[in-house]
Scaffold this active site. Structure first.
Site, short mmCIF file in Angstrom:
data_model
loop_
_atom_site.label_atom_id
_atom_site.label_comp_id
_atom_site.label_asym_id
_atom_site.label_seq_id
_atom_site.Cartn_x
_atom_site.Cartn_y
_atom_site.Cartn_z
N ASP A 82 65.48 68.37 52.83
CA ASP A 82 64.44 68.64 53.81
C ASP A 82 64.28 70.15 54.00
OD1 ASP A 82 62.53 68.04 55.77
OD2 ASP A 82 64.02 67.99 57.38
N ASP A 104 59.44 74.19 50.92
CA ASP A 104 58.58 74.54 52.05
C ASP A 104 58.09 75.98 51.89
OD1 ASP A 104 57.28 74.99 54.40
OD2 ASP A 104 58.98 74.53 55.71
N ALA A 213 57.83 63.97 63.62
CA ALA A 213 57.22 62.73 64.08
C ALA A 213 58.12 61.91 65.00
CB ALA A 213 56.80 61.89 62.87
#
Length: 309
Positions: A82, A104, A213
């Site tokens: 992640d 990212d 989320a």
């Protein structure tokens, strides 16, 4: 069963109008709670490791714990990096056996993000690993990522379409109104479904990802506050909004903050009620159980991935 990639997971999720939960892991109890819930609900699963988790527990320990979970349950599980911040971190995880990585590059210019993502994609695809990228900026705080609400940037649909075509990334995290952490919105949470719809129309079947989320479940906020926390006013994205997004092409929904809240709430409760008890099993056990029940709820009510094996 070995670790799997997300390719087949996302294909089935898109066709079935549900999403796969990507849960951040930091230790054994968190992994056990998540995996036990997925086993009971017969749900595919993504376990993901952030930079902070790798610093805390070391990637090799987490990978071995995930492998133990697969041996114990025979679930199809993807191991995902992640928020990989650069090529070297992605390369390290690919070489270590991760089946999915996120690069990212959202803090860079569009062209710099394209170049960096292409570099990771080329290395990963040659080794059978899938790549998630990001376009746009989410507000909130997660590990070393911190973006003020006024600096958040919605994903431009036209840029997203061009980005996917130029980089060859396998999934794309977009910014449509979610946020990292137990974030205190200035207004009510609102998701830009129009952005999602435009991307899906141009790229039918393409897997979209939502970060930030967590719904910041009120019961855990109240429990934390009762036992010494200060999360008054914290709120996340309502579950019905996320469920709708899952029916519109969002194939992966990231959940971290709700895991932390569930675990911390139960540990705080234990020490307030049992201040002299120093047995880690006595407070980590209830924390693991809380995570399990919370994940079961996410699988059934938010993701819709129950009974999808």
């Amino acid at each position: 069963m070995p670790l799997v990639t997300t390719t087949e997971m996302f294909k089935k999720a898109h066709e079935g109008k549900y999403a796969i939960g990507a849960f951040n892991v930091n230790n054994m109890e968190i992994i056990q709670g998540i995996v036990d819930a997925a086993k009971e609900e017969q749900s595919p699963l993504i376990l993901q490791v952030s930079a902070g988790a790798r610093k805390y527990a070391k990637g090799i320990y987490l990978k071995k714990l995930v492998e133990a979970a697969i041996e114990d349950t025979d679930l199809p599980i993807a191991l995902h990096l992640d928020h990989g911040e650069d090529f070297e971190i992605c390369k390290e995880c690919i070489d270590a056996g991760f089946t999915s990585v996120m690069i990212d590059g959202s803090k860079y210019s569009f062209e710099e993000n394209v170049a960096l993502t292409k570099q990771v994609v080329e290395y990963a695809h040659a080794r059978g690993v899938v790549v998630e990228a990001e376009l746009g900026k989410l507000a909130g705080v997660e590990d070393d990522i911190s973006v003020a609400e006024e600096d958040a940037i919605y994903t431009d649909p036209d840029e997203a379409i061009e980005f996917v075509k130029r980089t060859g990334c396998d999934s794309l995290a977009i910014a449509i109104g979610t946020s990292h952490g137990a974030y205190k919105f200035k207004g009510e949470p609102k998701l830009r479904y129009d952005i999602l719809e435009k991307i899906q129309t141009a790229l039918p079947g393409y897997p979209i990802v939502l970060h930030g989320a967590s719904t910041v479940l009120p019961e855990f906020v109240e429990l934390c506050n009762k036992y010494g926390g200060d999360l008054s006013g914290a709120k996340g994205v309502p579950e019905d909004m996320l469920r709708k997004a899952a029916t519109m092409g969002v194939s992966k929904i990231n959940i971290d903050t709700d895991l932390r809240l569930a675990m911390t709430a139960k540990i705080r409760q234990h020490f307030v009620e049992n201040p002299a008890d120093f047995d880690p099993r006595k407070y980590l056990g209830p924390a693991r159980d809380a995570i399990k029940e919370m994940v079961r709820r996410k699988i059934k009510d938010v993701l819709g991935s129950d009974n999808k094996l």
